[in-house]
Scaffold this motif. Structure first.
Motif, PDB file in Angstrom:
ATOM      1  N   ASP A 167       7.265  -0.055   2.215  1.00 18.36           N
ATOM      2  CA  ASP A 167       6.995   1.322   1.803  1.00 18.36           C
ATOM      3  C   ASP A 167       5.674   1.753   2.424  1.00 18.36           C
ATOM      4  O   ASP A 167       4.600   1.377   1.940  1.00 18.36           O
ATOM      5  CB  ASP A 167       6.928   1.396   0.274  1.00 18.36           C
ATOM      6  CG  ASP A 167       6.837   2.832  -0.233  1.00 18.36           C
ATOM      7  OD1 ASP A 167       6.241   3.671   0.474  1.00 18.36           O
ATOM      8  OD2 ASP A 167       7.359   3.116  -1.326  1.00 18.36           O
ATOM      9  N   SER A 170       2.926   3.954   0.226  1.00 22.73           N
ATOM     10  CA  SER A 170       2.223   3.191  -0.816  1.00 22.73           C
ATOM     11  C   SER A 170       1.618   1.906  -0.280  1.00 22.73           C
ATOM     12  O   SER A 170       0.893   1.209  -1.007  1.00 22.73           O
ATOM     13  CB  SER A 170       3.180   2.857  -1.966  1.00 22.73           C
ATOM     14  OG  SER A 170       4.166   1.921  -1.544  1.00 22.73           O
ATOM     15  N   ARG A 171       1.941   1.582   0.986  1.00 21.63           N
ATOM     16  CA  ARG A 171       1.428   0.376   1.633  1.00 21.63           C
ATOM     17  C   ARG A 171       1.770  -0.870   0.819  1.00 21.63           C
ATOM     18  O   ARG A 171       0.940  -1.750   0.578  1.00 21.63           O
ATOM     19  CB  ARG A 171      -0.079   0.475   1.885  1.00 21.63           C
ATOM     20  CG  ARG A 171      -0.477   1.694   2.691  1.00 21.63           C
ATOM     21  CD  ARG A 171      -1.925   1.679   3.094  1.00 21.63           C
ATOM     22  NE  ARG A 171      -2.200   0.671   4.105  1.00 21.63           N
ATOM     23  CZ  ARG A 171      -1.939   0.803   5.411  1.00 21.63           C
ATOM     24  NH1 ARG A 171      -1.365   1.915   5.862  1.00 21.63           N
ATOM     25  NH2 ARG A 171      -2.222  -0.148   6.251  1.00 21.63           N
ATOM     26  N   ARG A 172       3.055  -0.951   0.431  1.00 20.65           N
ATOM     27  CA  ARG A 172       3.559  -2.119  -0.294  1.00 20.65           C
ATOM     28  C   ARG A 172       4.762  -2.669   0.461  1.00 20.65           C
ATOM     29  O   ARG A 172       5.470  -1.931   1.158  1.00 20.65           O
ATOM     30  CB  ARG A 172       3.958  -1.746  -1.727  1.00 20.65           C
ATOM     31  CG  ARG A 172       2.807  -1.220  -2.557  1.00 20.65           C
ATOM     32  CD  ARG A 172       3.277  -0.726  -3.913  1.00 20.65           C
ATOM     33  NE  ARG A 172       3.762  -1.811  -4.764  1.00 20.65           N
ATOM     34  CZ  ARG A 172       4.352  -1.608  -5.947  1.00 20.65           C
ATOM     35  NH1 ARG A 172       4.539  -0.358  -6.381  1.00 20.65           N
ATOM     36  NH2 ARG A 172       4.755  -2.627  -6.679  1.00 20.65           N
ATOM     37  N   TRP A 174       7.993  -5.892   0.318  1.00 26.57           N
ATOM     38  CA  TRP A 174       8.712  -6.908  -0.440  1.00 26.57           C
ATOM     39  C   TRP A 174       9.600  -7.713   0.500  1.00 26.57           C
ATOM     40  O   TRP A 174      10.124  -7.183   1.487  1.00 26.57           O
ATOM     41  CB  TRP A 174       9.615  -6.267  -1.499  1.00 26.57           C
ATOM     42  CG  TRP A 174       8.912  -5.510  -2.568  1.00 26.57           C
ATOM     43  CD1 TRP A 174       8.580  -5.932  -3.817  1.00 26.57           C
ATOM     44  CD2 TRP A 174       8.449  -4.142  -2.480  1.00 26.57           C
ATOM     45  NE1 TRP A 174       7.947  -4.939  -4.513  1.00 26.57           N
ATOM     46  CE2 TRP A 174       7.851  -3.826  -3.725  1.00 26.57           C
ATOM     47  CE3 TRP A 174       8.486  -3.180  -1.471  1.00 26.57           C
ATOM     48  CZ2 TRP A 174       7.299  -2.583  -3.982  1.00 26.57           C
ATOM     49  CZ3 TRP A 174       7.930  -1.941  -1.721  1.00 26.57           C
ATOM     50  CH2 TRP A 174       7.338  -1.650  -2.973  1.00 26.57           C
ATOM     51  N   GLU A 179       7.198  -9.306  -4.096  1.00 21.24           N
ATOM     52  CA  GLU A 179       6.239  -8.422  -3.433  1.00 21.24           C
ATOM     53  C   GLU A 179       5.228  -9.251  -2.663  1.00 21.24           C
ATOM     54  O   GLU A 179       4.757 -10.286  -3.147  1.00 21.24           O
ATOM     55  CB  GLU A 179       5.529  -7.516  -4.439  1.00 21.24           C
ATOM     56  CG  GLU A 179       4.602  -6.511  -3.760  1.00 21.24           C
ATOM     57  CD  GLU A 179       4.142  -5.388  -4.659  1.00 21.24           C
ATOM     58  OE1 GLU A 179       3.437  -4.475  -4.157  1.00 21.24           O
ATOM     59  OE2 GLU A 179       4.491  -5.410  -5.866  1.00 21.24           O
ATOM     60  N   GLU A 181       1.573  -9.797  -0.934  1.00 18.52           N
ATOM     61  CA  GLU A 181       0.174  -9.387  -1.053  1.00 18.52           C
ATOM     62  C   GLU A 181      -0.438  -9.422   0.342  1.00 18.52           C
ATOM     63  O   GLU A 181      -0.738 -10.499   0.869  1.00 18.52           O
ATOM     64  CB  GLU A 181      -0.580 -10.321  -2.003  1.00 18.52           C
ATOM     65  CG  GLU A 181      -0.084 -10.282  -3.436  1.00 18.52           C
ATOM     66  CD  GLU A 181      -0.325  -8.928  -4.081  1.00 18.52           C
ATOM     67  OE1 GLU A 181      -1.329  -8.267  -3.729  1.00 18.52           O
ATOM     68  OE2 GLU A 181       0.493  -8.527  -4.934  1.00 18.52           O
ATOM     69  N   PHE A 187      -0.377  -5.794   6.775  1.00 24.82           N
ATOM     70  CA  PHE A 187       0.652  -4.789   6.476  1.00 24.82           C
ATOM     71  C   PHE A 187       1.056  -4.036   7.741  1.00 24.82           C
ATOM     72  O   PHE A 187       2.254  -3.851   8.024  1.00 24.82           O
ATOM     73  CB  PHE A 187       0.143  -3.809   5.421  1.00 24.82           C
ATOM     74  CG  PHE A 187       1.147  -2.745   5.064  1.00 24.82           C
ATOM     75  CD1 PHE A 187       2.066  -2.947   4.061  1.00 24.82           C
ATOM     76  CD2 PHE A 187       1.181  -1.535   5.761  1.00 24.82           C
ATOM     77  CE1 PHE A 187       3.017  -1.975   3.754  1.00 24.82           C
ATOM     78  CE2 PHE A 187       2.122  -0.560   5.457  1.00 24.82           C
ATOM     79  CZ  PHE A 187       3.040  -0.784   4.449  1.00 24.82           C
TER      80      PHE A 187
END
Length: 255
Positions: A167, A170-172, A174, A179, A181, A187
């Motif tokens: 994503d 949101s800079r997330r 999985w 998820e 880290e 990222f």
């Protein structure tokens, strides 16, 4: 635009020389001599970028970095280190640093790395860094990237490749239900590889898209980041996704 730099370095000659060089380059510099002063200045000044020595008395650079990241402070951090072993550099990345430079260094290299970090924090900079490589995957609805690899990039900025879901806004990220880290650089590197899944990206392309500067064939910077990213993405028991193409670069694909 004048950018502010927080410089934390306990070696007075190095600190003085860097402060002078950065000032002549047009930066507004706050220079401190230890980790305690660095944290106080970071909270007080809110700099655009932090230049942080690893080895300092009291609170060292790694601890400063960890504290700032725990406080959700995402100011880009460039670490200065005399430690050349891969494990030491990984410790800096694990603490949340965005990049590092090894002593002794050329001041022009420090400038280049600072410029790259600052470009990535400007409006739209991160999106340009991860979305503009030649051969990038098509947009919504899904299509076949080179090599027959299916990549879906939705209007929302979500990228899916294999069992990865990233994503962008949101800079997330999985992998499956887990998820990841990730630091800022990790990222952006993972998103670049995922957007170009099935396509081998050469070293120069990755350096240009992520750092905005090619550090040359002798640099181990990219190899360190890829190795650390693999530790988080390709955990034991999962199918490896990030592959090295010897002499060329890296590719994300399921084998």
């Amino acid at each position: 635009m004048t950018h502010s730099v927080l410089l934390a370095e306990d070696d007075r000659p190095i600190r003085t020389a860097l402060e002078r060089a950065l000032t002549l380059e047009g930066y507004r510099v706050t220079a401190v001599a230890d980790g305690i002063q660095a944290l106080a200045a970071a909270h007080r000044e809110r700099p655009d970028v932090i230049l942080l020595d690893v080895m300092m008395p009291g609170i060292d650079g790694l601890q400063v970095c960890q504290v700032l990241r725990a406080e959700q402070d995402r100011t880009p951090i460039l670490m200065l280190t005399a430690r050349v072993e891969t494990a030491d550099r990984i410790a800096g990345l694990d603490a949340g640093a965005d990049d590092y430079v090894v002593k002794p260094f050329e001041v022009e290299e420090v400038f280049a790395r600072l410029r790259a970090l600052l470009r990535r924090t400007t409006a739209g900079g991160a999106e340009a860094a991860v979305g503009g490589a030649a051969g990038a995957a098509p947009g919504p609805g899904g299509d076949e990237a080179a090599g027959g690899y299916d990549v879906r990039a939705a209007d929302s900025g979500v990228v899916e490749a294999a069992d990865l879901r990233i994503d962008g806004p949101s800079r997330r990220a999985w992998r499956g239900d887990r998820e990841l880290e990730l630091t800022r650089t990790e990222f952006e590197l993972l998103e670049l590889l995922a957007r170009n899944a099935g396509i081998v990206l050469d070293h120069s392309t990755i350096y240009d898209r992520i750092w905005g500067y090619d550090f040359g064939p002798g640099s181990k910077n990219l190899a360190v980041y890829v190795g650390y990213l693999r530790r988080k993405v390709d955990v034991p028991g999962s199918r490896p996704l990030i592959h090295t193409v010897r002499g060329v670069g890296y590719v994300l694909r399921e084998d």
